[in-house]
Design an enzyme around this catalytic site. Structure first.
Site, PDB file in Angstrom:
ATOM      1  N   TYR A 115       4.874 -32.282  29.739  1.00 22.61           N
ATOM      2  CA  TYR A 115       5.538 -33.575  29.167  1.00 22.61           C
ATOM      3  C   TYR A 115       4.695 -34.798  30.140  1.00 22.61           C
ATOM      4  O   TYR A 115       4.309 -34.372  31.228  1.00 22.61           O
ATOM      5  CB  TYR A 115       7.025 -33.747  28.886  1.00 22.61           C
ATOM      6  N   GLN A 165      18.902 -33.822  32.031  1.00 24.38           N
ATOM      7  CA  GLN A 165      17.628 -33.683  32.337  1.00 24.38           C
ATOM      8  C   GLN A 165      16.971 -34.880  31.592  1.00 24.38           C
ATOM      9  O   GLN A 165      17.106 -35.151  30.255  1.00 24.38           O
ATOM     10  CB  GLN A 165      17.113 -32.119  31.434  1.00 24.38           C
ATOM     11  N   LEU A 168      18.239 -26.700  27.544  1.00 28.02           N
ATOM     12  CA  LEU A 168      17.568 -25.928  26.028  1.00 28.02           C
ATOM     13  C   LEU A 168      17.740 -27.199  24.934  1.00 28.02           C
ATOM     14  O   LEU A 168      18.902 -27.503  24.540  1.00 28.02           O
ATOM     15  CB  LEU A 168      18.479 -24.849  25.740  1.00 28.02           C
ATOM     16  N   THR A 169      16.578 -27.659  24.728  1.00 32.27           N
ATOM     17  CA  THR A 169      16.570 -28.435  23.318  1.00 32.27           C
ATOM     18  C   THR A 169      17.147 -27.913  22.140  1.00 32.27           C
ATOM     19  O   THR A 169      16.624 -26.809  21.737  1.00 32.27           O
ATOM     20  CB  THR A 169      15.028 -28.887  23.177  1.00 32.27           C
TER      21      THR A 169
HETATM   22  C1  FNR Z   1      13.612 -24.507  26.298  1.00 35.28           C
HETATM   23  N1  FNR Z   1      13.190 -24.764  27.460  1.00 35.28           N
HETATM   24  C2  FNR Z   1      13.226 -26.297  27.884  1.00 35.28           C
HETATM   25  N2  FNR Z   1      12.954 -26.640  29.130  1.00 35.28           N
HETATM   26  C3  FNR Z   1      13.180 -27.695  29.542  1.00 35.28           C
HETATM   27  O1  FNR Z   1      12.819 -27.988  30.666  1.00 35.28           O
HETATM   28  N3  FNR Z   1      13.869 -28.986  28.742  1.00 35.28           N
HETATM   29  C4  FNR Z   1      14.254 -28.415  27.606  1.00 35.28           C
HETATM   30  O2  FNR Z   1      14.878 -29.124  26.994  1.00 35.28           O
HETATM   31  C5  FNR Z   1      14.136 -27.061  27.099  1.00 35.28           C
HETATM   32  N4  FNR Z   1      14.395 -26.588  25.643  1.00 35.28           N
HETATM   33  C6  FNR Z   1      14.168 -25.416  25.392  1.00 35.28           C
HETATM   34  C7  FNR Z   1      14.681 -24.919  24.100  1.00 35.28           C
HETATM   35  C8  FNR Z   1      14.549 -23.719  23.686  1.00 35.28           C
HETATM   36  C9  FNR Z   1      14.932 -23.383  22.129  1.00 35.28           C
HETATM   37  C10 FNR Z   1      14.011 -22.795  24.553  1.00 35.28           C
HETATM   38  C11 FNR Z   1      13.926 -21.206  23.985  1.00 35.28           C
HETATM   39  C12 FNR Z   1      13.391 -23.023  25.687  1.00 35.28           C
HETATM   40  C13 FNR Z   1      12.706 -23.586  28.628  1.00 35.28           C
HETATM   41  C14 FNR Z   1      14.119 -23.243  29.150  1.00 35.28           C
HETATM   42  O3  FNR Z   1      14.729 -23.987  29.830  1.00 35.28           O
HETATM   43  C15 FNR Z   1      13.515 -21.677  29.956  1.00 35.28           C
HETATM   44  O4  FNR Z   1      12.716 -22.309  30.989  1.00 35.28           O
HETATM   45  C16 FNR Z   1      13.053 -20.762  28.914  1.00 35.28           C
HETATM   46  O5  FNR Z   1      13.780 -20.772  27.892  1.00 35.28           O
HETATM   47  C17 FNR Z   1      12.899 -19.506  30.013  1.00 35.28           C
HETATM   48  O6  FNR Z   1      14.182 -18.846  30.066  1.00 35.28           O
HETATM   49  P1  FNR Z   1      14.867 -17.760  29.503  1.00 35.28           P
HETATM   50  O7  FNR Z   1      15.325 -18.256  27.932  1.00 35.28           O
HETATM   51  O8  FNR Z   1      13.684 -16.467  29.543  1.00 35.28           O
HETATM   52  O9  FNR Z   1      16.068 -17.221  30.183  1.00 35.28           O
HETATM   53  C1  8K6 Z   2      12.051 -28.245  18.124  1.00 34.57           C
HETATM   54  C2  8K6 Z   2      12.419 -28.531  19.681  1.00 34.57           C
HETATM   55  C3  8K6 Z   2      11.801 -27.493  20.508  1.00 34.57           C
HETATM   56  C4  8K6 Z   2      11.615 -27.621  21.689  1.00 34.57           C
HETATM   57  C5  8K6 Z   2      11.507 -26.671  22.792  1.00 34.57           C
HETATM   58  C6  8K6 Z   2      10.583 -25.596  22.337  1.00 34.57           C
HETATM   59  C7  8K6 Z   2      11.042 -24.304  22.610  1.00 34.57           C
HETATM   60  C8  8K6 Z   2      10.717 -23.157  21.352  1.00 34.57           C
HETATM   61  C9  8K6 Z   2      10.531 -21.964  22.104  1.00 34.57           C
HETATM   62  C10 8K6 Z   2       9.378 -21.282  22.054  1.00 34.57           C
HETATM   63  C11 8K6 Z   2       8.112 -22.016  22.652  1.00 34.57           C
HETATM   64  C12 8K6 Z   2       7.025 -21.237  23.293  1.00 34.57           C
HETATM   65  C13 8K6 Z   2       6.435 -21.797  24.586  1.00 34.57           C
HETATM   66  C14 8K6 Z   2       5.369 -21.285  24.857  1.00 34.57           C
HETATM   67  C15 8K6 Z   2       5.056 -20.346  25.857  1.00 34.57           C
HETATM   68  C16 8K6 Z   2       3.732 -19.691  25.922  1.00 34.57           C
HETATM   69  C17 8K6 Z   2       3.590 -18.658  26.870  1.00 34.57           C
HETATM   70  C18 8K6 Z   2       2.319 -18.049  26.950  1.00 34.57           C
END
Ligand code: FNR
Ligand code: 8K6
Length: 350
Positions: free
Chosen positions: A182, A100, A26-27
């Site tokens: 990415y 990661q 989670l970023t």
């Molecule tokens: C993410 N996700 C994500 N995935 C990843 O591979 N590297 C990352 O750094 C991030 N960062 C990130 C930030 C935030 C704020 C969100 C909400 C999501 C995706 C994450 O690992 C995961 O696949 C999704 O959030 C779906 O799982 P949940 O949240 O439904 O349990």
């Molecule tokens: C500012 C840093 C953010 C890096 C990760 C982004 C996670 C944000 C959460 C919402 C992103 C939505 C992803 C798109 C999903 C599409 C599904 C149709």
């Protein structure tokens, strides 16, 4: 009934997890301006050490991999030292943590690495994405530069060095970020890979960069400590293409031969279906991959437990609910109510 989540799980001969709940990467954009992890980050991760395995937020392998503000790195001595504080805190709390490893490729922005003097955005091909950096809308994405063969070899080296740095920093292993649009994923999809050399056009060629990175890292730190996240279904900064299926049909059995710690799906909602995968990404991967698979994406503990019981995957990664509930594992174990996630929670590290 979530009992199966609390069984131990042997990833391989060297790593055994105390339960099947992983913290998804989670970023959080909370590293300091030198991209060094802070004490607040160490505390945040240590609070989540009850998970079977924490996967760190995506961590850049070198300056031109950066596409968001204050994402941590693993390429300077100060960053390695900062991460050591995090891994020590997690280990002291009886947890395990993988790093990661990340390069954002065509969604990098030179704004973040202008001090290096480079203004190039590195990607498989000069095929950009529309739009701009989230929450920094003035930073419009640039048309990337197609990397040369020499630059590809350097990138592979830099991934391997970052993996070695991760072990030096005390991580239990690494998850290579090959998902979510990415750099590595950009080689695996036709939308972003239009090369005509040995890194493009055919499934073998398009898989080459991913496999070179996997092999270089496994040679450096061991296949037992190397994992990979992939998104066969294009859904984020990427357009799907029916021809992508053949790339993953080739790549995934090749990964199986490498006996990695695990393979992890990159997706926000496991229920998403993709025409060219005949359904869900997780079902597609499960049908051609027989080793440890991590499922993720809008699961509750109950729905994730059922999915494991139905053999859809082996381990469950939880993302947003872990932001909202540092004590997610304890709450689930005790059958207690969870706090619901909301996006405002991203502004602080709790
Ligand atoms: C993410 N996700 C994500 N995935 C990843 O591979 N590297 C990352 O750094 C991030 N960062 C990130 C930030 C935030 C704020 C969100 C909400 C999501 C995706 C994450 O690992 C995961 O696949 C999704 O959030 C779906 O799982 P949940 O949240 O439904 O349990
Ligand atoms: C500012 C840093 C953010 C890096 C990760 C982004 C996670 C944000 C959460 C919402 C992103 C939505 C992803 C798109 C999903 C599409 C599904 C149709």
């Amino acid at each position: 009934m979530t009992d199966n989540l609390f069984q131990t799980y042997a990833l391989n001969g060297t790593l055994s997890l105390k339960n099947r709940i992983l913290m998804a990467p989670l970023t959080r954009c909370m590293a300091d301006d030198e991209l060094v992890p802070t004490q607040a980050m160490a505390d945040y991760y240590a609070r989540r050490a009850e998970s079977g395995l924490i996967i760190s937020e995506a961590t850049i392998i070198r300056p031109d991999g950066q596409g968001y503000p204050n994402t941590p790195g693993l390429f300077t001595p100060a960053q390695i030292d900062g991460w050591r504080v995090v891994t020590d805190a997690v280990h002291k709390a009886d947890g395990k943590i993988f790093a990661q490893l990340w390069h954002t490729g065509r969604v990098a922005h030179p704004h973040f690495y202008q001090s290096t003097g480079s203004s190039d955005v590195m990607a498989p091909s000069a095929a950009g994405v529309e739009g701009s950096v989230p929450r920094m809308r003035e930073l419009t994405y640039q048309v990337p530069k197609a990397v040369s063969i020499e630059e590809i070899a350097q990138l592979v080296q830099d991934y391997a060095q970052a993996a070695a740095n991760a072990i030096d920093a005390g991580f239990d292993g690494v998850e290579i970020h090959g998902a979510n649009g990415y750099l590595i994923d950009q080689f695996l999809h036709h939308d972003s890979n239009r090369r005509t050399d040995e890194y493009g056009q055919t499934p073998e060629n398009m898989s080459r960069f991913a496999l070179e990175v996997v092999d270089a890292i496994a040679a450096r730190i061991g296949n037992d400590r190397t994992a990979l996240r992939v998104s066969p279904g294009a859904y984020f900064n990427m357009a799907g293409d029916n021809r992508d299926r053949a790339v993953f049909d080739y790549l995934i059995p090749e990964l199986e031969k490498r006996d990695l710690a695990f393979l992890h799906i990159g997706i926000f909602d496991d229920a998403m279906e993709f025409d060219y995968l005949d359904g869900r990404a997780s079902s597609y991967v499960r049908s051609i991959y027989n080793k440890t698979l991590v499922g993720v994406g809008s699961f509750t503990a109950e729905s994730g437990s059922s999915a494991i019981a139905e053999d859809k995957f082996d381990l469950l990664a939880i993302g947003r609910p872990f932001i909202a509930n540092p004590d997610y594992v304890e709450l689930v174990r005790d059958g207690k109510a969870l706090v619901e996630y909301s996006d405002e929670m991203l502004t602080s590290l709790v």
